[in-house]
Write a protein that holds these residues in place. Structure first.
Motif, mmCIF file in Angstrom:
data_model
loop_
_atom_site.group_PDB
_atom_site.id
_atom_site.type_symbol
_atom_site.label_atom_id
_atom_site.label_comp_id
_atom_site.label_asym_id
_atom_site.label_seq_id
_atom_site.Cartn_x
_atom_site.Cartn_y
_atom_site.Cartn_z
ATOM 1 N N ALA A 1 56.151 29.099 39.488
ATOM 2 C CA ALA A 1 54.976 28.355 39.034
ATOM 3 C C ALA A 1 55.312 26.873 39.056
ATOM 4 O O ALA A 1 56.481 26.488 39.059
ATOM 5 N N PRO B 1 55.977 19.882 37.595
ATOM 6 C CA PRO B 1 56.832 20.897 36.977
ATOM 7 C C PRO B 1 57.268 21.972 37.973
ATOM 8 O O PRO B 1 56.677 22.126 39.044
ATOM 9 N N GLN C 1 58.820 26.067 37.619
ATOM 10 C CA GLN C 1 59.171 27.131 36.684
ATOM 11 C C GLN C 1 59.522 28.393 37.448
ATOM 12 O O GLN C 1 58.813 28.792 38.371
ATOM 13 N N THR D 1 62.753 26.427 33.335
ATOM 14 C CA THR D 1 61.620 25.520 33.518
ATOM 15 C C THR D 1 62.111 24.080 33.598
ATOM 16 O O THR D 1 62.832 23.624 32.710
ATOM 17 N N ALA E 1 60.718 20.425 33.420
ATOM 18 C CA ALA E 1 59.486 19.779 32.995
ATOM 19 C C ALA E 1 58.882 18.943 34.111
ATOM 20 O O ALA E 1 57.666 18.888 34.288
ATOM 21 N N MET F 1 64.709 20.037 30.833
ATOM 22 C CA MET F 1 64.559 21.441 31.234
ATOM 23 C C MET F 1 64.754 22.357 30.030
ATOM 24 O O MET F 1 65.257 21.943 28.991
#
Lengths: 352, 65
Positions: free
Chosen positions: A207, A287, A289, A303, A305, A337
């Protein structure tokens, strides 16, 4: 059968290894928990922990009459080590909790979620949570190796996802640095091996706008080949005056974080519509992810950021035209992160 | 979508309030230098900014020794 004065030679595969599941009380205390709640696991690399009592000689000193050494002097204790494993929720939770230095445990869907992010040295200091490493070969009355290496911290870790049908589709490498403090024999009774719940690359879900081609994520677009996530504390062993000795050599008084760095690189297939070069030209950031799962409830996540591509190079992977992407990890103000692992372990790292 | 609340600022953090449905798990966190821990909902967007400020997880009052 031949007889050996010291017993038969030992094979590396006989090595038993365990780590503190939660942080030690301090840098000079080998956790008692190493015997009762230790995280015992198998690993892939054959190396034992690299403990060394370094010594210096007097070869360069004037007054002996020649350039040859006449004596050696113990100087300091040091320890480095590496653990390579197929990625599992257990090792990932342990690596991010100790490696990032800040983590929180909470109940999540039948498991425990260990949410971690790089700790704040402004408020928490320069030292990460310490742990103990126990290594044994034939522990008992005739041990070959039986040592407890305490005052150890995680210097960094790397997670790799690759295109593979085998267990090596997802791996983790954890680098350790220690003060050199040790107890021999360890006095630890090895617990049972913690069964790993592996998180394979085939479960990967992406994502974030930076992991997309033409607004479709790389996995869905079937262009994803591999990626590497890295985090490094760049620990420095501090040998302050008054730190004490062991076997005549100085012991480190602290392992302090240096210039910390997070890295992310990926290889994706180059297709019509690939816009990575345009993202570099436009300084596009966003971002990213990565989520991956094992048998329920075991799962993992990383993740970022905010990241931007700083390099994109056309390459080939097994004859297929690909792009090799390297990211600059950016801090939007709320941290660079985070990562989490969901497993069945109640507490890891500095969690109480 | 990313669950990382990059736009969340320290002043945005609020103590958990009662909500309908299944309550989110809660955890006890301690601010740097604070003598009393506080309870927060175990949501990434709440916990991560706090962790970034140096909050650490502690045992809750009922578990404290």
């Amino acid at each position: 059968m031949p007889t050996y004065p010291g017993g038969p030679a030992a094979r590396v595969i006989e090595t038993l290894i365990a780590f503190s599941q939660t942080k030690d009380a301090n840098i000079t205390t080998a956790t008692a928990a190493a015997g009762t709640s230790a995280f015992r696991m198998s690993k892939l690399n054959v190396d034992l922990m690299d403990y060394e009592l370094t010594a210096e000689d007097d070869a360069a000193e004037i007054g002996k009459g020649d350039e040859f050494a006449t004596a050696v002097f113990p100087v300091s204790n040091q320890m480095r080590g590496r653990v390579e494993k197929y990625l599992s929720s257990e090792i990932m939770g342990w690596a991010i909790a100790f490696g990032f230095g800040s983590s929180v445990a909470s109940v999540s869907g039948g498991g425990t979620k260990h949410l971690a992010s790089p700790f704040n040295p402004v408020t928490l200091g320069l030292e990460l949570p310490y742990l103990t490493v126990v290594e044994q070969i034939r522990p008992g009355s005739t041990p070959v190796v039986d040592r407890s290496l305490f005052g150890t911290a995680i210097d960094g870790f790397q997670i790799d996802f690759t295109s593979s049908p085998a267990r090596d589709s997802a791996k983790i490498v954890v680098d350790l640095i220690g003060t050199g403090s040790k107890t021999e024999p360890s006095g630890v009774t090895m617990p049972a091996v913690t069964s790993p719940h592996e998180l394979k690359a085939s479960s990967l879900i992406l994502a974030g706008t930076m992991l997309q081609v033409s607004a479709t994520d790389y996995v869905t677009a079937k262009t994803f080949v591999s990626c590497t996530i890295g985090y490094k504390n760049n620990l420095t062993a501090r040998y302050a005056p008054g730190g004490g000795t062991q076997a005549g050599g100085a012991l480190a008084t602290a392992l302090e974080v240096g210039t910390r760095a997070a890295t992310f690189s990926a290889i994706v297939r180059l297709v019509n519509g690939s816009d990575e070069f345009q993202k570099i030209t436009n300084s596009t950031t966003g971002p990213a992810q990565l989520d991956f799962t094992g048998p329920s409830p075991h799962a993992g996540n990383v993740t970022f950021a905010k990241l931007g591509w700083k390099a994109a190079k056309i390459d080939n992977t097994n004859g297929i035209v690909t792009l090799r992407l390297d990211a600059s990890i950016l801090n939007p103000g709320s941290g660079i992160m985070s990562a989490f692992a969901v497993n069945s372990i109640a507490k890891q790292g500095a969690e109480p | 979508m990313s669950s990382f609340a990059s736009n969340l600022k320290p002043g945005d953090i609020q103590a958990p309030t009662a909500q309908a449905g299944t309550p989110a798990p809660k955890v006890w966190l301690s601010a740097p230098g604070a003598d009393k821990p506080e309870q927060f909902e175990a949501k990434d967007e709440i916990l991560l900014p706090l962790m970034n400020q140096g909050y650490i997880q502690v045992a809750g009052p009922t578990e404290a020794k």
